[in-house]
Design an enzyme around this catalytic site. Structure first.
Site, PDB file in Angstrom:
ATOM      1  N   PHE A 137      -9.155 -13.368   2.573  1.00  0.00           N
ATOM      2  CA  PHE A 137     -10.157 -14.724   1.967  1.00  0.00           C
ATOM      3  C   PHE A 137     -10.105 -14.163   0.439  1.00  0.00           C
ATOM      4  O   PHE A 137     -10.937 -13.302   0.315  1.00  0.00           O
ATOM      5  CB  PHE A 137     -11.376 -14.947   2.585  1.00  0.00           C
ATOM      6  CG  PHE A 137     -12.052 -16.285   2.100  1.00  0.00           C
ATOM      7  CD1 PHE A 137     -11.529 -17.633   2.316  1.00  0.00           C
ATOM      8  CD2 PHE A 137     -13.163 -16.177   1.150  1.00  0.00           C
ATOM      9  CE1 PHE A 137     -12.131 -18.698   1.972  1.00  0.00           C
ATOM     10  CE2 PHE A 137     -13.724 -17.241   0.524  1.00  0.00           C
ATOM     11  CZ  PHE A 137     -13.363 -18.404   0.840  1.00  0.00           C
ATOM     12  N   ASP A 222     -10.037  -7.249  -4.175  1.00  0.00           N
ATOM     13  CA  ASP A 222     -11.041  -8.590  -4.189  1.00  0.00           C
ATOM     14  C   ASP A 222     -12.292  -7.811  -3.430  1.00  0.00           C
ATOM     15  O   ASP A 222     -12.171  -7.693  -2.365  1.00  0.00           O
ATOM     16  CB  ASP A 222     -10.427  -9.554  -3.316  1.00  0.00           C
ATOM     17  CG  ASP A 222     -11.501 -10.745  -3.270  1.00  0.00           C
ATOM     18  OD1 ASP A 222     -12.721 -10.265  -3.630  1.00  0.00           O
ATOM     19  OD2 ASP A 222     -11.174 -11.950  -2.863  1.00  0.00           O
ATOM     20  N   LYS A 251     -20.402 -12.565  -5.947  1.00  0.00           N
ATOM     21  CA  LYS A 251     -21.480 -12.574  -5.016  1.00  0.00           C
ATOM     22  C   LYS A 251     -22.768 -11.610  -5.114  1.00  0.00           C
ATOM     23  O   LYS A 251     -23.767 -12.286  -6.145  1.00  0.00           O
ATOM     24  CB  LYS A 251     -21.052 -12.152  -3.499  1.00  0.00           C
ATOM     25  CG  LYS A 251     -19.980 -13.438  -2.940  1.00  0.00           C
ATOM     26  CD  LYS A 251     -20.067 -13.089  -1.404  1.00  0.00           C
ATOM     27  CE  LYS A 251     -19.224 -14.339  -0.793  1.00  0.00           C
ATOM     28  NZ  LYS A 251     -18.054 -14.407  -0.470  1.00  0.00           N
TER      29      LYS A 251
HETATM   30  C1  LIG Z   1     -17.005 -15.058  -0.945  1.00  0.00           C
HETATM   31  C2  LIG Z   1     -15.533 -14.801  -1.428  1.00  0.00           C
HETATM   32  C3  LIG Z   1     -14.756 -15.199  -2.444  1.00  0.00           C
HETATM   33  C4  LIG Z   1     -14.995 -16.514  -3.055  1.00  0.00           C
HETATM   34  O1  LIG Z   1     -16.013 -16.565  -3.870  1.00  0.00           O
HETATM   35  P1  LIG Z   1     -16.700 -17.951  -4.369  1.00  0.00           P
HETATM   36  O2  LIG Z   1     -17.998 -17.378  -5.092  1.00  0.00           O
HETATM   37  O3  LIG Z   1     -17.219 -18.713  -2.956  1.00  0.00           O
HETATM   38  O4  LIG Z   1     -15.852 -18.690  -5.019  1.00  0.00           O
HETATM   39  C5  LIG Z   1     -13.459 -14.629  -2.425  1.00  0.00           C
HETATM   40  N1  LIG Z   1     -13.125 -13.472  -2.057  1.00  0.00           N
HETATM   41  C6  LIG Z   1     -13.859 -12.924  -0.884  1.00  0.00           C
HETATM   42  C7  LIG Z   1     -13.712 -11.572  -0.417  1.00  0.00           C
HETATM   43  C8  LIG Z   1     -15.016 -13.475  -0.681  1.00  0.00           C
HETATM   44  O5  LIG Z   1     -15.955 -12.931   0.023  1.00  0.00           O
END
Ligand SMILES: *Cc1c(COP(=O)(O)O)cnc(C)c1O
Length: 406
Positions: A137, A222, A251
């Site tokens: 994700f 990521d 986050k």
């Molecule tokens: C939450 C998340 C995202 C997206 O972040 P947003 O602030 O919602 O755009 C991208 N990558 C990972 C691994 C995530 O957990």
């Protein structure tokens, strides 16, 4: 006057979410209270965001202090909190350069665009392929959601951005078979969050790094969910002893205030020349002031050791619940990003257990239909953790009796 209740959501909000029935109005540490004054222990942490809990006095102070000085300038000017935070991120990580955004998806969008720019500049238009992992994700912009490995999120919107492919996570042979001189970047989460709380297997990240080097492909990690102390290191890749070329973080970085950042090296950063990319709010002084305070607290070795200690409390508590009720097939994860895989007889029912938890005063998350996910504040107290786990046990007891009877 309009009554502000959960029902109003269905009336005035787009129907892309289905929020719980309760409506929290106040938080302190790892406790929340709803409109009726009912108290909850928060094991969700705003989905791995509220790393220092709710209303942390030092973050409130940072926000108030900055709020009296300067709210916004745009990127026509730079500002002190942004420069300070960038310097702190560089000092604490592999990176030499920082780009600020407002969310994880935006940080990833910047990472992908930078990787493509770099490849075009140094190798030509043919080096465009982005390889990522199934179940990964990376956010919800059209590029990031296409790179993400969950087709359900990216399909149904017409033609997708091209030259994106996927391989199974933790499968080095599959990546070795796919990667080539046409590969621009490999993007992955060192610990898959949304995809079910799945850690990288030992040796996997090291192997991916080596394959990227062999094909002059960039490694984009990521760490939007796994970063900023979540796994007991500042960034999860530190456990493997390898560095990425580009890392994204969001986050927990803002502790609840929206911010995202892309970190990279002096080798890659020059491709992001003046005018190639940008964001009105990126580097906003309020966001950077709060994030600076978050980082200064979380990067301390004693704080990070505390995360690993808390992981022990949660693992023990969850294993004890499981020993009595046999609801989980496995408890996995790293630091304070933990997932409890539902036992086969309860497959697909994690959301029901989440709801039972709310009824018993504890908030959790799911990661897909089969995994109950925990992403509590990294400074959760022993008392809050113990009380939350007791409430979860009561929820499990009540729910499993009903679930097994059904
Ligand atoms: C939450 C998340 C995202 C997206 O972040 P947003 O602030 O919602 O755009 C991208 N990558 C990972 C691994 C995530 O957990």
């Amino acid at each position: 006057m309009t009554a502000i209740t959960r029902d109003l959501f269905d009336e005035v909000m787009c129907p892309n979410y289905n929020p719980a029935a309760v409506l929290p109005v106040r938080g302190e540490g790892s406790r929340l209270w709803d409109q009726q004054g009912r108290e909850y222990i928060d094991f969700a942490g705003g989905i791995a965001v509220n790393a220092l809990g709710h209303a942390h006095p030092e973050l409130v102070a940072a926000l108030e202090e900055q709020g009296r000085k300067l709210w916004h300038l745009s990127n026509v000017y730079t500002n002190e909190p942004a420069l300070q935070l960038a310097a702190d991120l560089v000092a604490a990580s592999f990176a030499d350069k920082v780009y600020f955004a407002n969310s994880g998806a935006e940080a990833n969008e910047a990472a992908l665009k930078l990787a493509r720019r770099w490849a075009v500049e140094h190798h030509g238009e043919d080096k465009a392929e982005i390889i990522s992992c199934e179940k990964s994700f990376h956010g919800r912009t059209f590029f990031t959601v296409t790179v993400g490995g969950q087709p359900a999120y990216s399909e149904g919107f017409g033609p997708k951005p091209g030259a994106v492919s996927h391989v199974p996570f933790n499968d080095l042979d599959a990546l070795a078979a796919k990667i080539s001189s046409r590969t621009c970047a490999v993007m992955l989460e060192p610990l898959q969050g949304e995809g079910g709380v799945k850690p990288a297997a030992p040796g996997y990240l090291e192997g991916v790094r080596k394959l990227c080097d062999e094909h002059d492909a960039l490694l984009i990690l990521d760490e939007v969910q796994s970063g900023v102390g979540r796994t007991g290191k500042l960034y999860a890749h530190e456990h493997a002893g390898i560095d990425p070329d580009i890392l994204t973080t969001a986050k927990a970085l803002g502790g609840g205030f929206p911010i995202g950042a892309m970190l990279t090296t002096d080798r890659i950063a020059p491709s992001l020349k003046v005018g190639t990319h940008g964001s009105t709010y990126g580097g906003n002084p309020l966001a950077c002031a709060v994030a600076g305070r978050v980082l200064s607290i979380i990067k301390q070795p004693e704080f990070l050791a505390g995360v690993r200690e808390r992981e022990g409390w949660f693992r023990e508590g969850l294993e004890a619940i499981n020993a009595r009720y046999e609801v989980f097939a496995e408890i996995r994860g790293q630091g304070l990003l933990l997932g409890a895989q539902m036992a086969p007889r309860l497959a697909g029912r994690a959301r029901e257990l989440l709801n039972a938890g709310v009824e018993h005063g504890v908030m959790t998350l799911v990661a897909g239909p089969d995994v109950l996910r925990f992403a509590p504040a990294l400074n959760i107290s022993q008392d809050e953790a113990r009380q939350g786990l007791e409430r979860l046990e009561r929820a499990v007891a009540a729910w499993v009796a009903a679930a097994d009877a059904a």
